[in-house]
Design a protein around this motif. Structure first.
Motif, PDB file in Angstrom:
ATOM      1  N   THR A  37     -45.495  63.266  60.693  1.00  0.00           N
ATOM      2  CA  THR A  37     -45.154  62.301  61.746  1.00  0.00           C
ATOM      3  C   THR A  37     -44.473  63.025  62.911  1.00  0.00           C
ATOM      4  O   THR A  37     -43.571  63.841  62.696  1.00  0.00           O
ATOM      5  CB  THR A  37     -44.213  61.215  61.168  1.00  0.00           C
ATOM      6  N   LEU A  38     -44.922  62.725  64.122  1.00  0.00           N
ATOM      7  CA  LEU A  38     -44.377  63.415  65.298  1.00  0.00           C
ATOM      8  C   LEU A  38     -42.931  62.991  65.575  1.00  0.00           C
ATOM      9  O   LEU A  38     -42.528  61.867  65.253  1.00  0.00           O
ATOM     10  CB  LEU A  38     -45.237  63.099  66.527  1.00  0.00           C
ATOM     11  N   ILE A  39     -42.180  63.885  66.189  1.00  0.00           N
ATOM     12  CA  ILE A  39     -40.821  63.554  66.608  1.00  0.00           C
ATOM     13  C   ILE A  39     -40.882  62.354  67.561  1.00  0.00           C
ATOM     14  O   ILE A  39     -41.703  62.320  68.481  1.00  0.00           O
ATOM     15  CB  ILE A  39     -40.174  64.767  67.338  1.00  0.00           C
ATOM     16  N   GLY A  40     -40.041  61.397  67.305  1.00  0.00           N
ATOM     17  CA  GLY A  40     -39.994  60.207  68.158  1.00  0.00           C
ATOM     18  C   GLY A  40     -40.921  59.091  67.721  1.00  0.00           C
ATOM     19  O   GLY A  40     -40.735  57.941  68.100  1.00  0.00           O
ATOM     20  N   THR A  45     -42.148  52.944  59.224  1.00  0.00           N
ATOM     21  CA  THR A  45     -41.276  51.947  58.581  1.00  0.00           C
ATOM     22  C   THR A  45     -40.028  52.591  57.976  1.00  0.00           C
ATOM     23  O   THR A  45     -39.025  51.922  57.768  1.00  0.00           O
ATOM     24  CB  THR A  45     -42.025  51.165  57.478  1.00  0.00           C
ATOM     25  N   THR A  46     -40.084  53.888  57.667  1.00  0.00           N
ATOM     26  CA  THR A  46     -38.901  54.574  57.134  1.00  0.00           C
ATOM     27  C   THR A  46     -38.217  55.446  58.188  1.00  0.00           C
ATOM     28  O   THR A  46     -37.277  56.179  57.866  1.00  0.00           O
ATOM     29  CB  THR A  46     -39.273  55.417  55.906  1.00  0.00           C
ATOM     30  N   ARG A  83     -38.846  59.115  64.649  1.00  0.00           N
ATOM     31  CA  ARG A  83     -38.462  60.270  63.843  1.00  0.00           C
ATOM     32  C   ARG A  83     -37.436  61.116  64.594  1.00  0.00           C
ATOM     33  O   ARG A  83     -37.699  61.607  65.689  1.00  0.00           O
ATOM     34  CB  ARG A  83     -39.685  61.135  63.519  1.00  0.00           C
ATOM     35  N   ASP A  84     -36.286  61.259  63.980  1.00  0.00           N
ATOM     36  CA  ASP A  84     -35.168  62.004  64.565  1.00  0.00           C
ATOM     37  C   ASP A  84     -34.993  63.282  63.744  1.00  0.00           C
ATOM     38  O   ASP A  84     -34.692  63.212  62.552  1.00  0.00           O
ATOM     39  CB  ASP A  84     -33.910  61.131  64.474  1.00  0.00           C
ATOM     40  N   PRO A  85     -35.166  64.438  64.368  1.00  0.00           N
ATOM     41  CA  PRO A  85     -35.103  65.677  63.570  1.00  0.00           C
ATOM     42  C   PRO A  85     -33.769  65.873  62.878  1.00  0.00           C
ATOM     43  O   PRO A  85     -33.703  66.517  61.824  1.00  0.00           O
ATOM     44  CB  PRO A  85     -35.378  66.785  64.585  1.00  0.00           C
ATOM     45  N   GLY A 109     -35.840  65.725  59.921  1.00  0.00           N
ATOM     46  CA  GLY A 109     -36.457  67.054  59.990  1.00  0.00           C
ATOM     47  C   GLY A 109     -37.666  67.067  60.898  1.00  0.00           C
ATOM     48  O   GLY A 109     -37.910  66.114  61.646  1.00  0.00           O
ATOM     49  N   TYR A 110     -38.439  68.136  60.791  1.00  0.00           N
ATOM     50  CA  TYR A 110     -39.527  68.382  61.736  1.00  0.00           C
ATOM     51  C   TYR A 110     -40.890  68.255  61.070  1.00  0.00           C
ATOM     52  O   TYR A 110     -41.029  68.484  59.866  1.00  0.00           O
ATOM     53  CB  TYR A 110     -39.380  69.783  62.339  1.00  0.00           C
ATOM     54  N   PRO A 111     -41.900  67.914  61.863  1.00  0.00           N
ATOM     55  CA  PRO A 111     -43.269  67.839  61.321  1.00  0.00           C
ATOM     56  C   PRO A 111     -43.758  69.210  60.846  1.00  0.00           C
ATOM     57  O   PRO A 111     -43.353  70.242  61.389  1.00  0.00           O
ATOM     58  CB  PRO A 111     -44.110  67.362  62.511  1.00  0.00           C
ATOM     59  N   VAL A 112     -44.612  69.176  59.835  1.00  0.00           N
ATOM     60  CA  VAL A 112     -45.140  70.411  59.244  1.00  0.00           C
ATOM     61  C   VAL A 112     -46.519  70.714  59.837  1.00  0.00           C
ATOM     62  O   VAL A 112     -47.403  69.861  59.823  1.00  0.00           O
ATOM     63  CB  VAL A 112     -45.268  70.263  57.709  1.00  0.00           C
TER      64      VAL A 112
END
Lengths: 353, 248
Positions: free
Chosen positions: B135-138, B142-143, B148-150, B154-157
């Motif tokens: 999942t990209l940052i930002g 649903t979770t 997405r906040d690093p 964390g960060y995408p793989v």
């Protein structure tokens, strides 16, 4: 056939190859390391494959694949590693696939210790993984028996299309005994596996190996059929050894290494005028209920003592089989400690009931 | 006049995938490649847990359904005992890059002679839109409902870049399905990934960027646009490893 002195783990590995195992996937853990080491050395020369997997989880899923492809496949581990395999075991069972899993038990829970124990009885016999399934569970008490049961385990796993487990303790794996190795089975003589994955050439039905039955109207009938299979297995496959049990008033019961100590205890008790005997389950699922029911019905039997290297696990099945007809008491050592025959004798004489 | 024929390597049943999902497109590319290479009759596929869990209903092949993340291990077991078969795993991003990361990395490191088709849509689709390892940052899930906040998530793989560092793989490529040109290009790389296995060259993986209109809460058209404008810049397309030639 010549008898030779072999270490338990190595004898188990050689027996597996002779029983037709052509795919082994494992991961290091004490006290079973000689099994993957032996397989690494000898599988290729027998036309089989060996992979040291990245984890127990991967190893059992490699077994899942090789079993789905129709090969006699096997993994081995010891208690903590067997815990990691439970997911895969549940899937293999639910996919109706045969395979053999060897558990050379060490002491738990957690990382526990590396000495002999029998704390994985519940895990092996009552499930371990999720859902309703059963394993055929064989409990050798000598290296010769471990060798002989490897052949039985592969045959019965194929016959019933379900996983089988050889449940040994660290002593079975680590000690050396004279053993006679049966000749290798002829792979061509084994029954065909028409269901196995091999690439579909368009003839007949293609094959799907899956544990997914998402509709209750599919899954419930499947499980009902499984229940019938387990009943047949209980009827036909239970094995036990009785030792001086016929006229015994006190019946010790134990599987694996403690059963051998119990035999010594029986001799000592008999020499002292106490009529003791032993029931040694060889299959843990199916549990040999009949032997217990028979002796529980004999008026002169005072009771049963379940002797285990655990805090008391098999005793629950002993109680179910005895069904309240006679008292059942427990004597165990655990955590890697092993009882002496004198301790068992003292327990019986000290008023086991 | 040329007549269009649907590949026989797909079954003739309706797929359960959502409108605008490109799983069906990728299924067809895989099936066409196997048919064109003439290996369908000796192919065994391994389906994942995730949206493609029913892939065995769609590929007209001998198929297995693996446990979540374990498809590369199951494929390893199959391929080792049946080296004459073509064996592939078809997996999503939660399956391959999260719970199955170890199985993926080690199958690649062993140079296991299998082909892996990796569908990256940056979300757990089947379970209803949870955050994926990709999942990209930002991006919202649903979770990670606020994006997405690093610091928290964390960060995408970047799977293709990571696996390309290993000596085991013979072929690693990332492709997309956001337009017709991309789909045609994706097919070339998928075909190459199967050829590598047939040639016995070892582990080959094609990462396919796809959209998830349902769980991204977008129209199918917007989802494909999002792949092009937001996803590809983070996950650049291209061949990351090819043991037959210099890449990048």
């Amino acid at each position: 056939m010549a008898r030779q002195l072999m270490k338990g783990n190595e004898a188990i590995a050689e027996a597996a190859i002779r029983a037709g195992c052509r795919a082994f996937f494992g991961y290091p853990i004490t006290p079973q390391n000689e099994i993957p080491e032996y397989m690494a050395a000898h599988m290729a020369e027998n036309g089989g494959v060996f992979v040291q997997a990245e984890s127990e989880v991967a190893a059992i899923n490699m077994v899942y694949g090789a079993a789905a492809a129709g090969f006699r496949a096997m993994t081995s581990s010891s208690s903590p590693g067997i815990s990691l395999k439970q997911e895969g075991i549940s899937y293999i069972a639910a996919s109706d696939l045969p395979c053999v899993i060897v558990n050379i038990m060490r002491a738990g829970p957690g990382l526990g210790g590396i000495q002999s124990a029998q704390g994985d009885y519940f895990q092996a016999v009552k499930g371990g993984g999720h859902g309703d399934y059963k394993l055929l569970v064989f409990a050798p008490a000598s290296i010769q028996e471990a060798v002989d049961l490897m052949f039985v385990a592969f045959d019965k796993a194929d016959q019933y299309r379900m996983p089988a487990m050889i449940l040994g303790d660290g002593m079975i794996g680590q000690m050396m005994e004279p053993v006679e190795l049966p000749p290798a089975v002829d792979l061509q003589s084994l029954p065909e596996k028409p269901w196995c994955l091999r690439g579909w050439d368009g003839q007949g039905e293609r094959r799907i190996v899956s544990s997914l039955r998402i509709q209750p109207e599919d899954l419930e009938p499947y499980l009902n059929e499984q229940m019938k299979k387990w009943e047949r297995i209980k009827e036909d496959e239970a094995r036990a050894e009785e030792y001086r049990a016929e006229d015994a008033e006190i019946l010790l019961t134990a599987y694996g290494t403690p059963a051998r100590i119990c035999k010594s205890a029986v001799e000592i008790l008999r020499a002292e005028g106490i009529k003791a005997g032993l029931i040694r389950p060889i299959t843990l699922f199916p549990f040999p209920d009949r032997a217990f029911r028979y002796h529980a019905a004999r008026p002169e039997v005072k009771g049963f003592v379940s002797v285990e290297l655990s805090t008391g696990q098999m005793i629950e099945d002993v109680r179910l089989a005895v069904d309240g007809k006679k008292p059942v008491s427990f004597f165990g050592r655990c955590g890697g400690a092993v009882m002496s025959e004198d301790e068992i004798v003292a327990f019986v004489k000290g008023g086991a009931f | 006049m040329p007549v269009f024929h649907k590949t026989k390597v797909l079954t003739d049943v309706p797929m359960h995938y959502c409108p605008g999902c490109t799983h069906g497109v990728v299924h067809r590319l895989v099936a066409e490649c196997l048919e064109e290479l003439g290996v369908a009759g000796k192919t065994i596929g391994v389906a994942p847990v995730g949206c493609a869990v029913f892939a065995y209903n769609y590929f007209n092949l001998d198929m297995a359904e693996a446990a979540h993340g374990r498809a590369p291990a199951m494929a390893t077991g199959i391929k080792r005992v049946r080296p004459e078969c073509v064996v592939f795993a078809y997996q999503g991003d939660g399956d391959l890059a999260s719970i199955g990361a170890a199985e993926t990395v080690h199958a690649a490191a062993r140079g296991e002679n299998i082909t892996v088709i990796f569908i990256n849509n940056g979300i757990y689709g089947m379970t209803g839109g949870q955050m994926a390892p990709t999942t990209l940052i930002g991006a919202k899930a649903t979770t990670c409902p606020y994006g997405r906040d690093p610091k928290v998530n964390g960060y995408p793989v970047r799977v293709s870049e990571m696996l390309a560092q290993l000596d085991g793989p013979s072929y690693i490529a990332r492709v997309s399905t956001h337009n017709a040109r991309a789909v045609l290009d994706a097919k070339k790389h998928i075909r190459r990934a199967f050829e590598k296995q047939i040639e016995g060259k070892g582990f080959a993986l094609v990462e396919v960027l796809t959209g998830c209109p349902t769980n991204w809460a977008m129209s199918p058209v917007d989802a494909l646009k999002y792949v092009e404008e937001q996803v590809i810049p983070y996950y650049p397309l291209g061949v990351y490893k090819d043991t037959d030639k210099e890449v990048r």
